[in-house]
Design a protein around this motif. Structure first.
Motif, PDB file in Angstrom:
ATOM      1  N   ARG A 110       0.829  -1.089  -0.067  1.00  0.00           N
ATOM      2  CA  ARG A 110       0.005  -0.233   0.037  1.00  0.00           C
ATOM      3  C   ARG A 110       0.992   1.162  -0.025  1.00  0.00           C
ATOM      4  NH1 ARG A 110      -5.156  -2.370  -0.766  1.00  0.00           N
ATOM      5  NH2 ARG A 110      -5.371  -4.102   0.535  1.00  0.00           N
ATOM      6  N   ALA A 111       0.519   2.236  -0.610  1.00  0.00           N
ATOM      7  CA  ALA A 111       1.192   3.259  -0.531  1.00  0.00           C
ATOM      8  C   ALA A 111       1.266   4.066   0.557  1.00  0.00           C
ATOM      9  CB  ALA A 111       0.601   4.590  -1.658  1.00  0.00           C
ATOM     10  N   ASP A 112       2.528   4.595   1.156  1.00  0.00           N
ATOM     11  CA  ASP A 112       2.795   5.239   2.281  1.00  0.00           C
ATOM     12  C   ASP A 112       2.684   6.548   2.131  1.00  0.00           C
ATOM     13  OD1 ASP A 112       3.357   5.640   5.046  1.00  0.00           O
ATOM     14  OD2 ASP A 112       5.699   5.115   4.688  1.00  0.00           O
ATOM     15  N   TRP A 113       1.700   7.221   2.296  1.00  0.00           N
ATOM     16  CA  TRP A 113       1.624   8.876   1.962  1.00  0.00           C
ATOM     17  C   TRP A 113       0.434   9.309   2.877  1.00  0.00           C
ATOM     18  CZ3 TRP A 113      -0.385   9.643  -3.584  1.00  0.00           C
ATOM     19  CH2 TRP A 113      -1.594   8.836  -3.892  1.00  0.00           C
ATOM     20  N   PRO A 114       0.382  10.462   2.950  1.00  0.00           N
ATOM     21  CA  PRO A 114      -0.737  11.305   3.807  1.00  0.00           C
ATOM     22  C   PRO A 114      -1.863  11.287   2.988  1.00  0.00           C
ATOM     23  CG  PRO A 114       0.911  12.787   3.355  1.00  0.00           C
ATOM     24  CD  PRO A 114       1.488  11.400   2.696  1.00  0.00           C
ATOM     25  N   ALA A 115      -2.495  10.655   2.142  1.00  0.00           N
ATOM     26  CA  ALA A 115      -3.715  10.636   1.521  1.00  0.00           C
ATOM     27  C   ALA A 115      -4.985  10.713   2.361  1.00  0.00           C
ATOM     28  CB  ALA A 115      -3.745   9.695   0.282  1.00  0.00           C
ATOM     29  N   ILE A 135      -0.644  -2.472  -4.556  1.00  0.00           N
ATOM     30  CA  ILE A 135       0.378  -2.610  -5.498  1.00  0.00           C
ATOM     31  C   ILE A 135       0.852  -4.124  -5.278  1.00  0.00           C
ATOM     32  CG2 ILE A 135       2.669  -2.182  -6.194  1.00  0.00           C
ATOM     33  CD1 ILE A 135       0.715   0.309  -4.123  1.00  0.00           C
ATOM     34  N   SER A 136       0.642  -4.871  -6.359  1.00  0.00           N
ATOM     35  CA  SER A 136       0.925  -6.157  -6.247  1.00  0.00           C
ATOM     36  C   SER A 136       2.318  -6.519  -6.421  1.00  0.00           C
ATOM     37  CB  SER A 136       0.306  -6.969  -7.304  1.00  0.00           C
ATOM     38  OG  SER A 136       0.912  -6.733  -8.680  1.00  0.00           O
ATOM     39  N   THR A 137       2.856  -7.925  -5.882  1.00  0.00           N
ATOM     40  CA  THR A 137       4.165  -8.207  -6.199  1.00  0.00           C
ATOM     41  C   THR A 137       4.033  -9.591  -7.002  1.00  0.00           C
ATOM     42  OG1 THR A 137       4.083  -9.738  -4.177  1.00  0.00           O
ATOM     43  CG2 THR A 137       4.740  -7.475  -3.668  1.00  0.00           C
ATOM     44  N   ARG A 138       5.054 -10.322  -7.034  1.00  0.00           N
ATOM     45  CA  ARG A 138       4.882 -11.594  -7.640  1.00  0.00           C
ATOM     46  C   ARG A 138       4.464 -12.795  -6.857  1.00  0.00           C
ATOM     47  NH1 ARG A 138      10.604 -12.967 -10.031  1.00  0.00           N
ATOM     48  NH2 ARG A 138       9.473 -14.561 -11.083  1.00  0.00           N
ATOM     49  N   MET A 144       3.402  -6.525 -12.606  1.00  0.00           N
ATOM     50  CA  MET A 144       2.786  -6.368 -11.332  1.00  0.00           C
ATOM     51  C   MET A 144       1.874  -5.218 -11.564  1.00  0.00           C
ATOM     52  SD  MET A 144       6.316  -6.358  -9.401  1.00  0.00           S
ATOM     53  CE  MET A 144       7.250  -5.422 -10.330  1.00  0.00           C
ATOM     54  N   ALA A 145       0.775  -4.782 -10.943  1.00  0.00           N
ATOM     55  CA  ALA A 145      -0.196  -4.050 -10.967  1.00  0.00           C
ATOM     56  C   ALA A 145       0.096  -2.882  -9.670  1.00  0.00           C
ATOM     57  CB  ALA A 145      -1.571  -4.373 -11.101  1.00  0.00           C
ATOM     58  N   SER A 146      -0.097  -1.776 -10.192  1.00  0.00           N
ATOM     59  CA  SER A 146      -0.542  -0.496  -9.342  1.00  0.00           C
ATOM     60  C   SER A 146      -1.773   0.003  -9.199  1.00  0.00           C
ATOM     61  CB  SER A 146       0.668   0.385  -9.517  1.00  0.00           C
ATOM     62  OG  SER A 146       1.940  -0.210  -8.988  1.00  0.00           O
ATOM     63  N   CYS A 147      -2.593   0.076  -8.358  1.00  0.00           N
ATOM     64  CA  CYS A 147      -3.963   0.483  -8.359  1.00  0.00           C
ATOM     65  C   CYS A 147      -4.282   1.487  -7.580  1.00  0.00           C
ATOM     66  CB  CYS A 147      -4.949  -0.902  -8.047  1.00  0.00           C
ATOM     67  SG  CYS A 147      -4.597  -2.176  -9.240  1.00  0.00           S
ATOM     68  N   ILE A 148      -5.118   2.282  -7.696  1.00  0.00           N
ATOM     69  CA  ILE A 148      -5.757   3.516  -7.030  1.00  0.00           C
ATOM     70  C   ILE A 148      -6.979   3.782  -7.271  1.00  0.00           C
ATOM     71  CG2 ILE A 148      -4.810   5.218  -8.571  1.00  0.00           C
ATOM     72  CD1 ILE A 148      -4.125   6.950  -5.827  1.00  0.00           C
ATOM     73  N   TRP A 149      -7.924   4.191  -6.063  1.00  0.00           N
ATOM     74  CA  TRP A 149      -9.378   4.152  -6.462  1.00  0.00           C
ATOM     75  C   TRP A 149      -9.803   5.083  -5.165  1.00  0.00           C
ATOM     76  CZ3 TRP A 149      -7.139  -0.144  -4.689  1.00  0.00           C
ATOM     77  CH2 TRP A 149      -7.776  -0.672  -3.488  1.00  0.00           C
TER      78      TRP A 149
END
Length: 247
Positions: A6-11, A19-22, A240-245
């Protein structure tokens, strides 16, 4: 560990990332195991199973919008795009609508996730060196009304110690932004070869565009073989996928 980053940011709390890994998929070598790319000659049945598993694993609210990525600067607005005939050709996706999962695939290229401070818009961009140089981040930011209100998060990409490029790449970046030279280090004993820092190059471009809040970086898909796919390391490999919603 379930293989979801997961993104580590103050959203804002209603901005979600995955975000996927393998890890934890069903594909076999050389795609082992959670390959989400349908364009890399993996068994399409296994890819579809992986995509369905990823949706459950990451608790996605809907199926991701899979793009046909071509190292362009195109950013599609998911609220207006027509995916009825399949993937839309673009290298970034933007949305202001809840439950639309903006997604990019990578395996060394840099995934960049965006949101605004109010949590009214999100985007995902695929930034290989060509797209980054040509302006994919700027084209994505063009969908936001005020770049100073945008947060950016840099996901897993090839690290500066592993990304060797030639004079042509150095020259291309410097032609666009002279300060980019600081992101290149000469390779000892190899004339015309440089190690490029994709993370630093992205930060420079984002800062020049007025983005003040930049997070993430520090990964290396090339050296972290247990967690990440790397095209430069393995050639034939998964994505790998990076997803946001928004919720």
């Amino acid at each position: 560990m379930n293989g979801v980053l997961r993104a580590d940011w103050p959203a804002p709390a209603h901005v979600h990332t995955a975000i996927s890994t393998r890890l934890n998929g069903c594909s076999v070598a050389p795609y082992a195991s959670l390959n989400l790319g349908s364009h890399v000659a993996d068994d399409p049945v296994l890819v579809q199973q992986n995509r369905q598993h990823w949706q459950r694993l990451a608790a996605l609210p809907a199926e991701p919008y899979w793009l046909n990525q071509v190292h362009s600067t195109l950013c599609v607005d998911l609220t207006q795009a027509d995916f009825s005939a399949g993937a839309v050709t673009a290298d970034a996706a933007f949305t202001t609508k809840a439950l639309q999962v903006a997604t990019v695939l990578t395996a060394d290229c840099l995934p960049v996730l965006f949101c605004d401070q109010a949590g009214t818009a999100v985007a995902a961009a695929h930034a290989g060196w060509r797209g980054l140089c040509d302006g994919v981040l700027e084209q994505t930011l063009a969908h936001f009304p005020d770049n100073s209100e945008v947060l950016a998060w840099l996901g897993p990409a090839i690290g500066p110690a592993a990304f060797e490029v030639g004079d042509d790449v150095l020259a291309a970046f410097i032609a666009r932004q002279p300060q980019a030279e600081q992101a290149f280090k000469a390779v000892a004993g190899k004339s015309g070869k440089w190690r490029a820092d994709l993370y630093q190059l992205a930060r420079l471009r984002l800062q020049a565009a007025g983005v003040r809040q930049i997070y993430g970086g520090g990964f290396c898909t090339y050296t972290d073989e247990s967690r990440f796919y790397s095209y430069r390391r393995d050639g034939q490999t998964g994505r790998m996928a990076s997803c946001i919603w928004l919720s």
